[in-house]
Scaffold this motif. Structure first.
Motif, PDB file in Angstrom:
ATOM      1  N   THR A 288      23.785  68.134  43.250  1.00 28.99           N
ATOM      2  CA  THR A 288      22.735  69.240  43.434  1.00 28.99           C
ATOM      3  C   THR A 288      23.035  70.364  44.365  1.00 28.99           C
ATOM      4  OG1 THR A 288      20.979  67.444  43.125  1.00 28.99           O
ATOM      5  CG2 THR A 288      20.358  69.311  44.116  1.00 28.99           C
ATOM      6  N   TRP A 289      24.004  69.984  45.470  1.00 24.68           N
ATOM      7  CA  TRP A 289      24.262  71.025  46.263  1.00 24.68           C
ATOM      8  C   TRP A 289      25.326  72.125  45.666  1.00 24.68           C
ATOM      9  CZ3 TRP A 289      25.360  67.029  50.895  1.00 24.68           C
ATOM     10  CH2 TRP A 289      24.196  66.682  51.166  1.00 24.68           C
ATOM     11  N   ALA A 290      26.104  71.243  44.678  1.00 24.66           N
ATOM     12  CA  ALA A 290      27.101  72.468  44.241  1.00 24.66           C
ATOM     13  C   ALA A 290      26.463  73.126  43.184  1.00 24.66           C
ATOM     14  CB  ALA A 290      28.261  71.401  43.596  1.00 24.66           C
ATOM     15  N   ALA A 291      25.689  72.574  42.309  1.00 24.38           N
ATOM     16  CA  ALA A 291      25.059  73.205  41.221  1.00 24.38           C
ATOM     17  C   ALA A 291      23.894  74.259  41.345  1.00 24.38           C
ATOM     18  CB  ALA A 291      24.666  72.257  40.108  1.00 24.38           C
ATOM     19  N   ASP A 292      23.109  73.669  42.314  1.00 18.28           N
ATOM     20  CA  ASP A 292      21.914  74.501  42.389  1.00 18.28           C
ATOM     21  C   ASP A 292      21.574  75.018  43.774  1.00 18.28           C
ATOM     22  OD1 ASP A 292      21.112  73.323  39.966  1.00 18.28           O
ATOM     23  OD2 ASP A 292      20.075  71.654  41.132  1.00 18.28           O
TER      24      ASP A 292
END
Length: 321
Positions: A288-292
């Motif tokens: 989630t941190w990397a994508a969003d």
């Protein structure tokens, strides 16, 4: 080499001063880490899963055993507490400048052997007795360069680096645009794999003397403030407003699609930690941190009107969903 006199002019010697005049200067952040690994005789390093693969590669290429830990929703290290044995180090990353001095000192007390990565926190001064590394190209218009705060010495670090051949994409974008030189930037980055430890090049050091650090810091802070008002985003990466922020971390539930829409409008928002999208589960915090989390640019190249324009385009792209 015999000194040359006369002929055509070269780049002038800059009259300013670097931000860090008392730290070791090396060619890359990953080779700064290599300095620490070698000088500390590190046998094992404990790394966060949420990490760029260049650090992992540096460790594996140098036969350093690796172990990994998760971070919780508050960015707290999820690793058994206790003093680490000799030769074992815990690697801490200040994501978007969220690792405060107090927390660093807490981890130092808990684990003893720690290494701090301030790639996202250039203006956060190192703490005495704690190995700390900085990367210059994440904040400034240079192709390489890193600073290292450590009390260890590595006598083999006598070979200077040379940067002239790596400046094409930086000089090219200054006069034209990012797209024209994007492939050159990628090709340049690929050359860093496996690069040996060297001293920072004279060219990079000279360019860093030309930066107006206080003005740049103030611009970053003002741009960050404007984005936080126009695009409020409550997430763990903006709980602390760092000095001279790296970027404005903006959360969007479909971050990869928003990136694509922004890129179509020539607003380029990188995906850091792309390796996480391949190695971690979709329901993990790391994914989630990397994508969003979108690191919206708020650096010294831009002013208030740029921030207002970018915020408006972000809202426009979001309305398309």
């Amino acid at each position: 080499m015999t000194k040359e006199i006369g002929g055509y002019f070269q780049l002038e010697e800059m009259p300013g001063e670097e931000y860090y005049t008392d730290l070791y200067r090396v060619n890359l952040g990953r080779t700064a880490l290599l300095w620490i690994l070698e000088s500390r005789r590190c046998k094992k390093i404990i790394l966060p899963y949420f990490l760029c693969e260049s650090v992992v590669h540096t460790c594996s290429e140098n036969q350093i055993e690796t172990e990994f830990y998760h971070l919780d929703e508050k960015l707290e290290v999820q690793y058994p507490k206790g003093q680490l044995p000799e030769g074992v180090y815990l690697y801490l990353v200040s994501y978007y400048g969220q690792l405060s001095d107090d927390r660093i000192l807490e981890y130092k007390k808990l684990y003893g052997n720690i290494i701090v990565d301030h790639t996202h926190a250039f203006f956060q001064r190192p703490l005495k007795g704690i190995d700390t590394l900085y990367s210059c190209r994440k904040f400034w218009g240079v192709s390489d360069g890193a600073y290292l705060s450590t009390d260890t010495k590595l006598t083999e670090n006598n070979t200077p680096d040379y940067s002239a051949d790596r400046m094409k994409h930086i000089l090219g974008r200054y006069e034209q645009d990012a797209g024209t030189y994007y492939k050159d930037m990628l090709a340049n980055a690929a050359k860093y794999e496996g690069m040996e430890l060297r001293q920072m090049s004279r060219l990079t050091q000279n360019l860093l003397k030309a930066v107006d650090y206080e003005t740049a810091k103030a611009k970053r802070e003002e741009n960050y403030r404007i984005l936080s008002e126009l695009l409020p985003s409550e997430n763990i990466f903006n709980q602390i407003i760092p000095e001279g922020p790296f970027a404005y971390p903006y959360f969007h539930a479909n971050g990869m699609e928003l990136r694509r829409r922004l890129a179509a409008k020539k607003i380029f928002v990188p995906t850091y930690w792309k390796n996480i999208l391949e190695s971690c589960e979709r329901d993990s915090l790391e994914y989630t941190w990397a994508a969003d989390i979108l690191p919206l640019p708020c650096d010294q190249r831009y002013g208030a009107e740029d921030m207002k324009y970018m915020a408006a385009v972000v809202r426009e792209c979001e309305e398309l969903e």
